[in-house]
Design an enzyme around this catalytic site. Sequence first.
Site, PDB file in Angstrom:
ATOM      1  N   ASP A   1       0.872  -1.176   0.000  1.00  0.00           N
ATOM      2  CA  ASP A   1       0.000   0.000   0.000  1.00  0.00           C
ATOM      3  C   ASP A   1       0.904   1.219   0.000  1.00  0.00           C
ATOM      4  O   ASP A   1       1.701   1.405   0.929  1.00  0.00           O
ATOM      5  CB  ASP A   1      -0.881   0.019   1.259  1.00  0.00           C
ATOM      6  CG  ASP A   1      -1.912  -1.103   1.249  1.00  0.00           C
ATOM      7  OD1 ASP A   1      -2.226  -1.618   0.161  1.00  0.00           O
ATOM      8  OD2 ASP A   1      -2.399  -1.468   2.331  1.00  0.00           O
TER       9      ASP A   1
ATOM     10  N   ASP B   1     -14.353  -5.201  -3.242  1.00  0.00           N
ATOM     11  CA  ASP B   1     -14.361  -5.032  -1.783  1.00  0.00           C
ATOM     12  C   ASP B   1     -15.753  -5.406  -1.295  1.00  0.00           C
ATOM     13  O   ASP B   1     -16.726  -4.726  -1.621  1.00  0.00           O
ATOM     14  CB  ASP B   1     -14.046  -3.581  -1.407  1.00  0.00           C
ATOM     15  CG  ASP B   1     -12.614  -3.199  -1.750  1.00  0.00           C
ATOM     16  OD1 ASP B   1     -11.801  -4.105  -2.040  1.00  0.00           O
ATOM     17  OD2 ASP B   1     -12.296  -1.994  -1.727  1.00  0.00           O
TER      18      ASP B   1
END
Lengths: 257, 216
Positions: free
Chosen positions: A12, A131
Amino acid sequence: MSLAKRIIPCLDVDQGRVVKGVKFVNIRDAGDPVEIARRYDQEGADELTFLDITATHANRDTLIHVVEQVASEVFIPLTVGGGIRSVTDIRNMLNAGADKVAINSAAVVNPYFVDEAATRFGSQCIVVAIDAKKVSADNEAERWEIFTHGGRKATGIEAVAWAEKMVRLGAGELLLTSMDRDGTRSGFDLHLTKAISEAVSVPVIASGGVGSLEHLAEGILQGKADAVLAASIFHFAEYTIHQAKEYLQAQGIEVRL
Amino acid sequence: MAFVAVIDYGMGNLHSIAKALQHTSSNDDTIVITGDPKTILSADKVVFPGVGAMRDCMQALTQTGLVEVIKDVALTKPLLGICLGMQALMTTSAEAPDTECLNIFSGQVLKFSDHLHDSAGNSLKIPHMGWNHVEQKVHPLWQNIPQNSRFYFVHSYYVQPEALSCIVATANYPTSFPCAIARNNIFAVQFHPEKSQTVGLQLLKNFLSWDGTVAF
């Protein structure tokens, strides 16, 4: 003698640094992305995934630069996601050296963007990131829905049907994240992973919640995932990729060692 | 010192292959991404990559005037076909039955059937994506690459040449399929050497130093 299950460390990236938080808070700095990518490659990572967690203009340019540097010295597949909204975004990432892009919110806004992207660049480089969050009560049949904006925005879209639709439109692979589990280190949502993996013909990468090597094995054996993605257990050197693979092999899972 | 042309015909991402060739080449090699027929014909070695669909591929080659160029290269200098660049060397493809491919190798491109299962009964995904074992047969380009090394694949179709003698490697998904073919100065692979880490780079290195002959 068969196809190996893949281990994919996820980086990330925020402002040129690798960060990791728990449910998007308590962000910890984990280091320089190029150095980390190099280390994972040497440890035997099967692919690398870079996610732009802020998806701002400035961060995008930084990430392109990171991908360029990594691609000139690391020769395994690279996936880049976060804020991919247009054909131009995809082309810029591929030109920087990415092999695949992960499309998330833009697919929810306009599902046909996936079709356009797959037609233009080939399904093999279009990953759709999903997601999902459980929305059913404990006494109901399990049901998950798609969330965007880092799990904050509900869409009302049912996850399994969505996954099937994304594959029909040209997704070559799905990156499935349980928003209930992401950053919790309590393991994948195995029912969600299995439901999606069995519903689609393309490979599924399980993500969200890995806190131990057992979790990786469960994702493959029970969740039926083709690949497992994890961040924090590798970033803070709890385990090397190699150790993770040795563990999986001992569980009877085919890996590249 | 070699001048290497990577054929650019608008099909997919050529940066990975160019970067990997650059990484593995000696300093006096020149790697050029080009769609120019003259440049390709003047190169010492040619790499023919490609991702995407066969119909688009053949259309692009026809429009850019590269069909005859590749056929010429296939007769004269070391040629490395990768992925769709391998499949395009065959006669026809199930992906685009009405499209003529380059017919440099007699044979077909077939699709993996749906509903494949592994020995444990798990269904196998299409595309065949990830790292799989490659079982080599004798060829100079396998030098310094351990037998049964894993290479990175991503494809839904595979080649089936008529002459079994040109198969120089196979992989299993779940049954054996040809994943490398060769004849004289031509070598072509289904997997992506540019994404196959150490063993992939070694194959590219072997190609860069290959004179295009097959001496056993």
